[in-house]
Design an enzyme around this catalytic site. Structure first.
Site: not given
Ligand code: SAH
Length: 233
Positions: A82
Site C-alpha cells: 500500500s
Molecule cells: N498490508 C499489505 C498490503 C497488501 S495488498 C502491505 O503492507 O504490503 C492487499 C493484500 O491482501 C494482497 O497481498 C492480497 O493477496 C491480500 N488479500 C486479498 N484477499 C485476501 C483474503 N481474503 N485473505 C487474505 N489476504 C487477502
C-alpha cells in the site's frame, strides 16, 4: 570457548546488519514522514513508525530506490504494498495502544504488520497468497518483528484468537465482512475499505457494546480486491 566466540560474532554481525538496514535511506524516510504529516496525519506513534520502519526491505531490491516515494509498488502475485499515506491513515484510524491485539487481513509485503508491531501491538495477519505469506514471514523475522501469520482466507477473520481490539483490512471489500465484525471486542474498531473494484470508501466500525456498532464513512481510496468467501469471487 570457540563456539561461544562464534555465536557472539554471529549476534554482533546481525546487530550490525540491522543498524545498516536502519541507516540506509534514513533521510528519505524522514522526508516521507514529513510529507505524510503535511497530508494531515497527527498520531505521533504512527509518524514515528513510518520514520523508523525500513520500507525498502519489503519491496524487491530493484525497487528499493522508490520505497520512500508516497506510492503503492508491485510485490508479486499481482498485488501491491500500500501507499505509505494509506498505511498511515488506516493505522491512525485504529488508535493503537501498546499491547492491543490487532488482526490484519492482507499481509502482502508485511510492511503494515511491521508498522503495527513497531507500535507495540500484538499482531495477527492473514494472507491468501502463499509466496507473499512466506516472503513477509522472512522479512518480518529478519527485522526482529514477531507477528503471528497465517496463509488462508481472511474474509472469515481468524476466530482462534478473537476477539481483537482492532481489525484492519488492506484490500477492497464488496461489503463489510460479517465475520470480522463478530471478532471485535467491545470498544474494538474495524477499518475496512468498501466499494466496487474501482474505488472504495474507508469505513470505521466501532463495537460500542455487545450488540451495538457505530459506523463512520471516511475518504475514498483504491485498493486491490479482497478475494474470498465473504469478498470478491
Ligand atoms: N498490508 C499489505 C498490503 C497488501 S495488498 C502491505 O503492507 O504490503 C492487499 C493484500 O491482501 C494482497 O497481498 C492480497 O493477496 C491480500 N488479500 C486479498 N484477499 C485476501 C483474503 N481474503 N485473505 C487474505 N489476504 C487477502
Amino acid at each position: 570457548m570457540f563456539i561461544v566466540k562464534k555465536i557472539n560474532q554471529l549476534i554482533s554481525g546481525k546487530i550490525l546488519d540491522k543498524k545498516r538496514i536502519h541507516r540506509k535511506f534514513s533521510s528519505r524516510r524522514k522526508k516521507l514522514t514529513e510529507h505524510i504529516r503535511n497530508k494531515g496525519i497527527k498520531d505521533p506513534k504512527v509518524l514515528q513508525a513510518i520514520e523508523q520502519v525500513p520500507r525498502h526491505i519489503f519491496v524487491d531490491t530493484a525497487l528499493e530506490n522508490h520505497a520512500y516515494e508516497d506510492s503503492a509498488l508491485p510485490i508479486g502475485s499481482g498485488q501491491t504494498i500500500s501507499q505509505p499515506y494509506t498505511v498511515a491513515v488506516q493505522t491512525e484510524l485504529l488508535e493503537v495502544k501498546k499491547g492491543d491485539k490487532i488482526l490484519e487481513i492482507g499481509t502482502g509485503s508485511g510492511y503494515q504488520a511491521a508498522i503495527l508491531c513497531h507500535m507495540g501491538a500484538d499482531v495477527y495477519s492473514v494472507e491468501r497468497h502463499e509466496p507473499l505469506y512466506l516472503n513477509a514471514r522472512q522479512k518480518l523475522q529478519e527485522l526482529g518483528y514477531r507477528p503471528r501469520l497465517k496463509c488462508g482466507d481472511g474474509t472469515l477473520g481468524w476466530s482462534a484468537y478473537a476477539p481483537y481490539d482492532g481489525i484492519i483490512v488492506t484490500a477492497g471489500a464488496p461489503i463489510v465482512p460479517e465475520d470480522l465484525i463478530q471478532q471485535l471486542s467491545v470498544g474494538g474498531k474495524l477499518i475496512v475499505p468498501v466499494g466496487d473494484q474501482e474505488v472504495q470508501t474507508m469505513i470505521r466500525i466501532t463495537r460500542v457494546s455487545e450488540d451495538a456498532y457505530e459506523e463512520e464513512q471516511l475518504k475514498e481510496f483504491k485498493f486491490v480486491p479482497l478475494i474470498g468467501e465473504k469478498g470478491w469471487e
